[in-house]
Write a protein that holds these residues in place. Structure first.
Motif, PDB file in Angstrom:
ATOM      1  N   ALA A 104     -28.266   8.007  18.490  1.00 32.36           N
ATOM      2  CA  ALA A 104     -27.853   6.879  17.671  1.00 32.36           C
ATOM      3  C   ALA A 104     -28.716   5.723  17.446  1.00 32.36           C
ATOM      4  O   ALA A 104     -29.429   5.554  18.455  1.00 32.36           O
ATOM      5  CB  ALA A 104     -26.559   6.557  18.416  1.00 32.36           C
ATOM      6  N   VAL A 105     -28.495   5.025  16.472  1.00 28.36           N
ATOM      7  CA  VAL A 105     -29.125   3.790  16.083  1.00 28.36           C
ATOM      8  C   VAL A 105     -28.519   2.808  16.974  1.00 28.36           C
ATOM      9  O   VAL A 105     -27.033   2.623  16.901  1.00 28.36           O
ATOM     10  CB  VAL A 105     -29.186   3.500  14.615  1.00 28.36           C
ATOM     11  N   PRO A 106     -29.078   1.862  17.831  1.00 29.38           N
ATOM     12  CA  PRO A 106     -28.102   0.913  18.662  1.00 29.38           C
ATOM     13  C   PRO A 106     -27.565  -0.301  17.910  1.00 29.38           C
ATOM     14  O   PRO A 106     -27.969  -0.245  16.606  1.00 29.38           O
ATOM     15  CB  PRO A 106     -29.125   0.321  19.374  1.00 29.38           C
TER      16      PRO A 106
ATOM     17  N   ALA B 133     -22.564   4.534  30.912  1.00 28.33           N
ATOM     18  CA  ALA B 133     -21.261   3.825  30.174  1.00 28.33           C
ATOM     19  C   ALA B 133     -20.608   4.775  29.435  1.00 28.33           C
ATOM     20  O   ALA B 133     -21.149   5.604  28.869  1.00 28.33           O
ATOM     21  CB  ALA B 133     -21.664   2.576  29.679  1.00 28.33           C
ATOM     22  N   ALA B 134     -19.124   4.594  29.672  1.00 22.87           N
ATOM     23  CA  ALA B 134     -18.312   5.729  28.585  1.00 22.87           C
ATOM     24  C   ALA B 134     -18.333   5.018  27.272  1.00 22.87           C
ATOM     25  O   ALA B 134     -18.326   3.990  27.028  1.00 22.87           O
ATOM     26  CB  ALA B 134     -17.069   5.623  29.141  1.00 22.87           C
ATOM     27  N   VAL B 135     -18.636   5.954  26.498  1.00 23.86           N
ATOM     28  CA  VAL B 135     -18.399   5.837  24.757  1.00 23.86           C
ATOM     29  C   VAL B 135     -17.632   7.043  24.216  1.00 23.86           C
ATOM     30  O   VAL B 135     -17.105   7.934  24.775  1.00 23.86           O
ATOM     31  CB  VAL B 135     -20.092   5.755  24.225  1.00 23.86           C
ATOM     32  N   VAL B 136     -17.231   6.458  22.978  1.00 16.89           N
ATOM     33  CA  VAL B 136     -16.638   7.651  22.204  1.00 16.89           C
ATOM     34  C   VAL B 136     -17.219   7.824  20.929  1.00 16.89           C
ATOM     35  O   VAL B 136     -17.680   6.518  19.960  1.00 16.89           O
ATOM     36  CB  VAL B 136     -15.146   7.205  22.155  1.00 16.89           C
ATOM     37  N   THR B 137     -17.296   8.997  20.309  1.00 13.09           N
ATOM     38  CA  THR B 137     -17.808   9.185  18.831  1.00 13.09           C
ATOM     39  C   THR B 137     -16.592   9.457  17.923  1.00 13.09           C
ATOM     40  O   THR B 137     -15.844  10.374  18.428  1.00 13.09           O
ATOM     41  CB  THR B 137     -18.925  10.131  18.620  1.00 13.09           C
ATOM     42  N   ILE B 138     -16.405   9.038  16.947  1.00 12.19           N
ATOM     43  CA  ILE B 138     -15.460   9.377  15.818  1.00 12.19           C
ATOM     44  C   ILE B 138     -16.092   9.797  14.694  1.00 12.19           C
ATOM     45  O   ILE B 138     -16.696   9.054  13.966  1.00 12.19           O
ATOM     46  CB  ILE B 138     -14.437   8.327  15.773  1.00 12.19           C
ATOM     47  N   GLY B 139     -15.825  11.053  14.259  1.00  9.87           N
ATOM     48  CA  GLY B 139     -16.524  11.601  12.959  1.00  9.87           C
ATOM     49  C   GLY B 139     -15.944  12.631  12.355  1.00  9.87           C
ATOM     50  O   GLY B 139     -15.026  13.153  12.580  1.00  9.87           O
ATOM     51  N   TYR B 140     -16.822  13.443  11.664  1.00 17.50           N
ATOM     52  CA  TYR B 140     -16.423  14.894  11.010  1.00 17.50           C
ATOM     53  C   TYR B 140     -17.772  15.845  11.372  1.00 17.50           C
ATOM     54  O   TYR B 140     -18.076  16.380  10.553  1.00 17.50           O
ATOM     55  CB  TYR B 140     -16.488  14.546   9.491  1.00 17.50           C
ATOM     56  N   PRO B 141     -17.822  16.085  12.690  1.00 14.46           N
ATOM     57  CA  PRO B 141     -18.707  17.041  12.921  1.00 14.46           C
ATOM     58  C   PRO B 141     -18.403  18.454  12.422  1.00 14.46           C
ATOM     59  O   PRO B 141     -17.302  18.699  12.400  1.00 14.46           O
ATOM     60  CB  PRO B 141     -18.547  17.194  14.568  1.00 14.46           C
ATOM     61  N   LEU B 142     -19.238  19.177  12.090  1.00 21.96           N
ATOM     62  CA  LEU B 142     -19.185  20.360  11.126  1.00 21.96           C
ATOM     63  C   LEU B 142     -18.575  20.498  10.020  1.00 21.96           C
ATOM     64  O   LEU B 142     -18.157  21.385   9.536  1.00 21.96           O
ATOM     65  CB  LEU B 142     -18.558  21.343  12.359  1.00 21.96           C
ATOM     66  N   GLY B 143     -18.265  19.231   9.579  1.00 19.93           N
ATOM     67  CA  GLY B 143     -17.780  19.023   8.137  1.00 19.93           C
ATOM     68  C   GLY B 143     -16.417  19.758   7.968  1.00 19.93           C
ATOM     69  O   GLY B 143     -15.609  19.603   8.782  1.00 19.93           O
ATOM     70  N   ARG B 144     -16.561  20.433   6.910  1.00 19.02           N
ATOM     71  CA  ARG B 144     -15.317  21.280   6.687  1.00 19.02           C
ATOM     72  C   ARG B 144     -15.023  22.580   7.482  1.00 19.02           C
ATOM     73  O   ARG B 144     -13.956  23.117   7.372  1.00 19.02           O
ATOM     74  CB  ARG B 144     -15.312  21.642   5.075  1.00 19.02           C
TER      75      ARG B 144
ATOM     76  N   THR C 223     -20.924   0.573  18.930  1.00 25.27           N
ATOM     77  CA  THR C 223     -22.206   0.406  19.825  1.00 25.27           C
ATOM     78  C   THR C 223     -23.324   1.075  19.343  1.00 25.27           C
ATOM     79  O   THR C 223     -24.614   1.075  19.962  1.00 25.27           O
ATOM     80  CB  THR C 223     -22.092   0.562  21.202  1.00 25.27           C
ATOM     81  N   GLY C 224     -23.150   1.975  18.233  1.00 27.70           N
ATOM     82  CA  GLY C 224     -24.369   2.894  17.650  1.00 27.70           C
ATOM     83  C   GLY C 224     -23.829   3.389  16.635  1.00 27.70           C
ATOM     84  O   GLY C 224     -22.699   3.846  16.424  1.00 27.70           O
TER      85      GLY C 224
ATOM     86  N   SER D 143     -23.439  13.103  11.206  1.00 26.62           N
ATOM     87  CA  SER D 143     -24.640  11.897  11.041  1.00 26.62           C
ATOM     88  C   SER D 143     -23.729  10.913  10.073  1.00 26.62           C
ATOM     89  O   SER D 143     -22.802  10.905   9.202  1.00 26.62           O
ATOM     90  CB  SER D 143     -25.417  12.482  10.098  1.00 26.62           C
ATOM     91  N   GLY D 144     -24.033   9.717  10.617  1.00 27.30           N
ATOM     92  CA  GLY D 144     -23.292   8.330  10.170  1.00 27.30           C
ATOM     93  C   GLY D 144     -22.117   7.983  11.058  1.00 27.30           C
ATOM     94  O   GLY D 144     -21.386   7.071  10.772  1.00 27.30           O
ATOM     95  N   SER D 145     -21.516   8.865  12.294  1.00 27.33           N
ATOM     96  CA  SER D 145     -20.435   8.683  12.777  1.00 27.33           C
ATOM     97  C   SER D 145     -20.809   7.401  13.740  1.00 27.33           C
ATOM     98  O   SER D 145     -21.759   7.310  14.317  1.00 27.33           O
ATOM     99  CB  SER D 145     -20.134   9.561  13.762  1.00 27.33           C
ATOM    100  N   PRO D 146     -19.526   6.490  13.707  1.00 27.87           N
ATOM    101  CA  PRO D 146     -19.789   5.270  14.935  1.00 27.87           C
ATOM    102  C   PRO D 146     -19.386   5.735  16.215  1.00 27.87           C
ATOM    103  O   PRO D 146     -18.799   6.658  16.465  1.00 27.87           O
ATOM    104  CB  PRO D 146     -18.808   4.443  14.403  1.00 27.87           C
ATOM    105  N   VAL D 147     -20.436   5.294  17.179  1.00 28.18           N
ATOM    106  CA  VAL D 147     -20.303   5.174  18.536  1.00 28.18           C
ATOM    107  C   VAL D 147     -19.605   4.054  19.135  1.00 28.18           C
ATOM    108  O   VAL D 147     -20.051   2.768  18.928  1.00 28.18           O
ATOM    109  CB  VAL D 147     -21.533   5.536  19.214  1.00 28.18           C
TER     110      VAL D 147
END
Length: 497
Positions: free
Chosen positions: A482-484, A400-411, A465-466, A453-457
């Motif tokens: 990811a935590v389900p 299934a297709a998913v998308v993560t949105i967050g701040y990988p690699l920080g600054r 979803t995670g 870490s902490g990004s929503p999926v």
């Protein structure tokens, strides 16, 4: 003068063609002199380039206004370029490569002499065979007839006179019989060797055809994958995420390089690449059918850059709001040390904002597999919230297709605004697919790094979803743990009681 063009890469790799004086056009159009594959070699224009052989033996190349350019030994051609023996042409930055070779007049003469010699030898053999066959058979027939008549007459005369024909010694008769049997075995042996040779040639021919078919199938699959990723790239352009586009391009380049090696390798290697292309194509197809801009527009404003100070050490990560009054979800390991020491300071900065908001921990998940924590904003301001937590309870479907949105690699990733603490936060979006789904773990083929870490999926419907918490170091961020959603929902329900 004659030249030979050898196709080194692309759908027609291995093809060779010879040309004499004049202009030679290259492209995908059926009427060009050297046609590349119109379906697979998509970097090549219909009429891509023209190669000229001068009457004085000079060679030159001109691009015919192609879309992706023409390259000579890796350098883009500008105007009309002079060519040398051994130069490698490339039609498009990712297109097929073609090697240019001069065929000297001396070599041409050798080829012609060889053909002439072969013809004269053939005539001589034919003439010799005809005269020998006619004369030989006539001589045998004549000799056989006269010899038979003479022998018959002699035998009859001896019988009439009552004298017996002389008998051969036993040893001589045994030797003759053995020789006759050995002659038969030799014939059988020659026949068997001939059949074996034919079998080996047939096996080699069949194997070559099978290899060519496997390579062609692999290239067709790559072409289909390229078409699918074009759609995905268009979607990523819609969310202006250059980092995700760059990662997609690198993945495509890597896959093409592996496929190019496999095309010259074993059948096992080609089968593995076909499976990999199939998986990536299915994943890209699933992702291209997701409305990435809509998911991003709806949820990204609720995703915040998180900084925490734990045991005197500054940590960076991601958190996201699940309610408009400031209830947020993040990872436990970002707000509490391994020995249970809580963070001394917490602050978040939401997407497209430059101001920091102070937060505090209100609940930490107790389960070993549940790397989750809930935060509350102390300022009492209203903030954007994600669309919701996915319901249903069961594990997600693999593929299934998913998308993560967050701040990988920080600054380390670019933000808007000035340097320092006054920067404007900008999220990064990464599409992916579920590669493993367990009650306690959601494994995603996407990208994550420190700061993720902490990004929503999000699933295809834009629901959480995670929650990303880590991944195996050796994967280079390509496998994400990811935590389900069911565990996230359970923690939220517990907090609301």
């Amino acid at each position: 003068m004659m030249i030979e063009l050898r196709v080194l890469t692309g759908a027609r790799a291995g093809h060779r063609a010879r040309f004499e004086d004049g202009a030679i056009t290259l492209g995908r159009h059926p009427q060009v002199d050297l046609q590349l594959d119109p379906e697979i070699d998509r970097d090549v224009s219909s009429r891509h380039a023209e190669l000229r052989i001068g009457t004085d033996g000079t060679l030159s190349l001109a691009d015919l206004g192609s879309t992706n350019g023409t390259f000579i030994n890796g350098v883009r051609a500008e105007g009309t370029e002079t060519l040398r023996d051994g130069d490698v042409l490339q039609l498009g930055g990712e297109g097929p490569k073609i090697e240019l070779r001069r065929i000297s007049s001396g070599r041409s003469g050798i080829d012609k002499a060889g053909a002439s010699d072969k013809a004269s030898v053939g005539i001589a053999i034919d003439d010799f065979g005809a005269s020998t066959g006619a004369g030989g058979e006539g001589a045998i027939d004549t000799f056989g007839a006269s010899a038979g008549a003479s022998a018959g007459g002699a035998i009859d005369q001896r019988r009439e006179s009552g004298s017996a024909a002389p008998r051969r010694p036993t040893t001589e008769r045994v030797a003759i019989a053995v020789e006759q049997q050995l002659s038969k075995f030799r014939v059988y042996g020659y026949v068997a060797l001939g059949l074996l040779a034919m079998g080996l040639i047939g096996s080699y021919w069949a194997g070559s055809r099978a290899s060519a078919a496997e390579v062609a199938e692999m290239r067709r699959m790559l072409a289909g994958y390229d078409s699918t990723t074009q759609l995905l790239r268009h979607q990523l352009q819609g969310v202006s995420d250059t980092a995700a586009i760059a990662r997609l391009n690198r993945a495509n380049d890597s896959l093409r390089a592996v496929a190019a090696q496999a095309s010259q390798g074993s059948a096992t290697a080609r089968a593995e690449v076909r499976q990999q292309v199939s998986r990536w194509r299915d994943g890209a197809t699933a992702m291209s059918q997701v409305d990435l801009p809509a998911i991003n527009d709806r949820n990204a404003p609720a995703v915040a850059f998180l900084v925490a100070e734990v045991n005197g050490k500054a940590l960076g990560g991601t958190a996201f709001a699940v309610t408009t009054n400031g209830l947020m979800v993040t990872n436990r390991h970002l707000v509490r040390s391994a020995d249970g020491m809580p963070a001394s300071r917490l602050a978040v900065k939401f997407r497209d904002r430059s101001e920091w908001m102070v937060a505090r921990v209100v609940r930490v998940a107790a389960g070993e597999d549940d790397d989750l924590a809930l935060l509350e904003l102390e300022d009492g301001v209203r903030v954007p919230a994600v669309a919701g937590i996915a319901q249903g309870g069961g594990p997600m479907r693999e593929g299934a297709a998913v998308v993560t949105i967050g701040y990988p690699l920080g600054r380390s990733t670019r933000m808007d605004g000035p340097d320092g603490d006054a920067f404007v936060a900008k999220t990064s979006l990464y599409p992916g697919t579920v590669s493993k789904s367990l009650p306690t773990l959601l494994q995603v083929a996407a990208f994550a790094g420190h700061g993720s870490s902490g990004s929503p999926v999000f699933d295809a419907a834009g629901m959480v979803t995670g929650v990303v918490w880590g991944g195996p170091r050796e994967s280079g961020g390509q496998l994400v743990y990811a935590v389900p959603a069911a565990r996230v929902d359970a923690l939220l329900r517990m907090h609301r009681r």
